[in-house]
Design a protein around this motif. Structure first.
Motif, PDB file in Angstrom:
ATOM      1  N   ASN A   7      44.046 -39.965  66.551  1.00  0.00           N
ATOM      2  CA  ASN A   7      45.045 -39.034  66.170  1.00  0.00           C
ATOM      3  C   ASN A   7      45.543 -38.326  67.504  1.00  0.00           C
ATOM      4  N   LEU A   8      46.902 -38.647  67.542  1.00  0.00           N
ATOM      5  CA  LEU A   8      47.895 -38.416  68.492  1.00  0.00           C
ATOM      6  C   LEU A   8      48.709 -37.123  68.181  1.00  0.00           C
ATOM      7  N   GLU A   9      49.075 -36.404  69.159  1.00  0.00           N
ATOM      8  CA  GLU A   9      50.108 -35.347  68.984  1.00  0.00           C
ATOM      9  C   GLU A   9      51.341 -35.876  68.933  1.00  0.00           C
ATOM     10  N   THR A  10      51.486 -36.731  70.035  1.00  0.00           N
ATOM     11  CA  THR A  10      53.150 -37.213  70.177  1.00  0.00           C
ATOM     12  C   THR A  10      52.844 -38.696  70.577  1.00  0.00           C
ATOM     13  N   VAL A  32      43.046 -46.934  62.412  1.00  0.00           N
ATOM     14  CA  VAL A  32      44.243 -46.081  62.062  1.00  0.00           C
ATOM     15  C   VAL A  32      44.905 -45.190  63.026  1.00  0.00           C
ATOM     16  N   CYS A  33      46.070 -45.179  63.391  1.00  0.00           N
ATOM     17  CA  CYS A  33      46.639 -44.096  64.180  1.00  0.00           C
ATOM     18  C   CYS A  33      47.555 -43.433  63.630  1.00  0.00           C
ATOM     19  N   VAL A  34      47.318 -41.971  63.814  1.00  0.00           N
ATOM     20  CA  VAL A  34      48.230 -40.983  63.118  1.00  0.00           C
ATOM     21  C   VAL A  34      48.610 -40.168  64.072  1.00  0.00           C
ATOM     22  N   THR A  35      49.991 -39.760  64.015  1.00  0.00           N
ATOM     23  CA  THR A  35      50.658 -39.050  64.879  1.00  0.00           C
ATOM     24  C   THR A  35      51.387 -37.645  64.347  1.00  0.00           C
ATOM     25  N   ALA A  53      59.577 -33.133  61.667  1.00  0.00           N
ATOM     26  CA  ALA A  53      58.018 -32.661  61.820  1.00  0.00           C
ATOM     27  C   ALA A  53      57.181 -32.507  60.680  1.00  0.00           C
ATOM     28  N   GLN A  54      57.837 -32.729  59.466  1.00  0.00           N
ATOM     29  CA  GLN A  54      56.936 -32.778  58.498  1.00  0.00           C
ATOM     30  C   GLN A  54      56.731 -34.267  57.800  1.00  0.00           C
ATOM     31  N   SER A  55      57.141 -35.185  58.528  1.00  0.00           N
ATOM     32  CA  SER A  55      56.690 -36.719  58.099  1.00  0.00           C
ATOM     33  C   SER A  55      55.478 -36.780  58.240  1.00  0.00           C
ATOM     34  N   HIS A 135      58.916 -32.935  52.459  1.00  0.00           N
ATOM     35  CA  HIS A 135      59.924 -31.812  52.726  1.00  0.00           C
ATOM     36  C   HIS A 135      59.882 -31.005  53.866  1.00  0.00           C
ATOM     37  N   ALA A 136      60.649 -30.603  54.625  1.00  0.00           N
ATOM     38  CA  ALA A 136      62.236 -30.702  54.318  1.00  0.00           C
ATOM     39  C   ALA A 136      62.924 -31.774  54.959  1.00  0.00           C
TER      40      ALA A 136
END
Length: 245
Positions: A7-10, A32-35, A53-55, A135-136
């Motif tokens: 899990n990565l912030e950026t 799995v790599c999530v950011t 930011a919501q993606s 959204h959004a």
């Protein structure tokens, strides 16, 4: 299916991160790599992958059994697995657009990018990049025909998706599922755009999906045209939009 999680912030790109990770690390099961934020995401043909930011953004390094071929229908199988998972979490009706996009009534909500990489021990892995709009939307996303889903928890989606990815082989029930949720109707007028040269366009009537995962198009010739991943399909009524993933 059990999997490991980073899990990565950026990050610049979750796909690029995993490809670099595999050069020095072994993988024994899906990784799995999530950011939270992707600064240089890319889609097909290295086109910019627009997110906000919501993606919901993540990639999966999926180890392949040595010697197993990558089926042409893999893109469809992945899209079906994502569709099955998302429809358990959001109220929107979703459709499958060949070869691996998801749409709602307003536009594209999710895309999948598939690459292949090798570990330091020459083990082949699929790198499956997935981007989902929640959204959004940014104005730039709306301009390319994007839409967005209601909020869902990424961890909930991953739990469902990894269960649905226990097999990457297309079965007959998967083709039936695609036909039930196909974004395009049989006989619908469509435009075809070549990825090699976006100025090359053809017109035809959509005839569904073949057993090898190709899309069948009636162009008025004696035989149906069967599209590989080198083509995109648009509804004839759609305005010209970016081909970005």
């Amino acid at each position: 299916m059990n999997y490991d999680l980073i899990n990565l912030e950026t990050v610049d790109s979750t796909n690029a991160f995993l490809k670099q990770h595999l050069k020095v690390n072994k993988v024994y099961r899906p990784l799995v790599c999530v950011t939270q934020r992707q600064t240089a995401g890319y889609g097909q043909r290295q086109r910019a992958w627009l997110t906000n930011a919501q993606s919901c953004i993540f990639s999966i390094a999926y180890p392949l059994v040595q010697g197993d071929p990558i089926a042409p229908s893999l893109s469809l199988k992945l899209a079906i697995s994502l569709h099955r998972s998302l429809t358990q979490l959001v109220p929107e009706s979703l459709w499958l657009k060949w070869p691996n996009d998801l749409y709602d009534l307003q536009g594209k909500v999710a895309g999948i990018l598939i690459e292949v990489a090798k570990t330091s021990e020459a083990q082949s892995c699929l790198i499956i990049g997935i981007g989902i709009n929640r959204h959004a939307l940014l104005s730039a996303q709306r301009q390319v025909g994007a839409s967005a889903l209601s909020y869902f928890d990424t961890e909930d989606l991953l739990a469902l998706l990894m269960q649905n990815l226990s097999s990457l082989v297309m079965q007959q029930h998967d083709y039936d599922y695609w036909a039930l949720h196909d974004y395009l109707s049989l006989g619908e007028a469509v435009s075809l755009i070549s990825h090699d040269n976006a100025t090359i366009q053809k017109q035809g009537l959509y005839q569904g999906i073949d057993n090898d995962g190709s899309a069948k198009i009636d162009t008025g010739q004696s035989e149906l045209m069967r599209l590989s991943s080198g083509w995109s399909i648009r509804k004839r009524s759609e305005k010209a939009k970016s081909l970005s993933g």
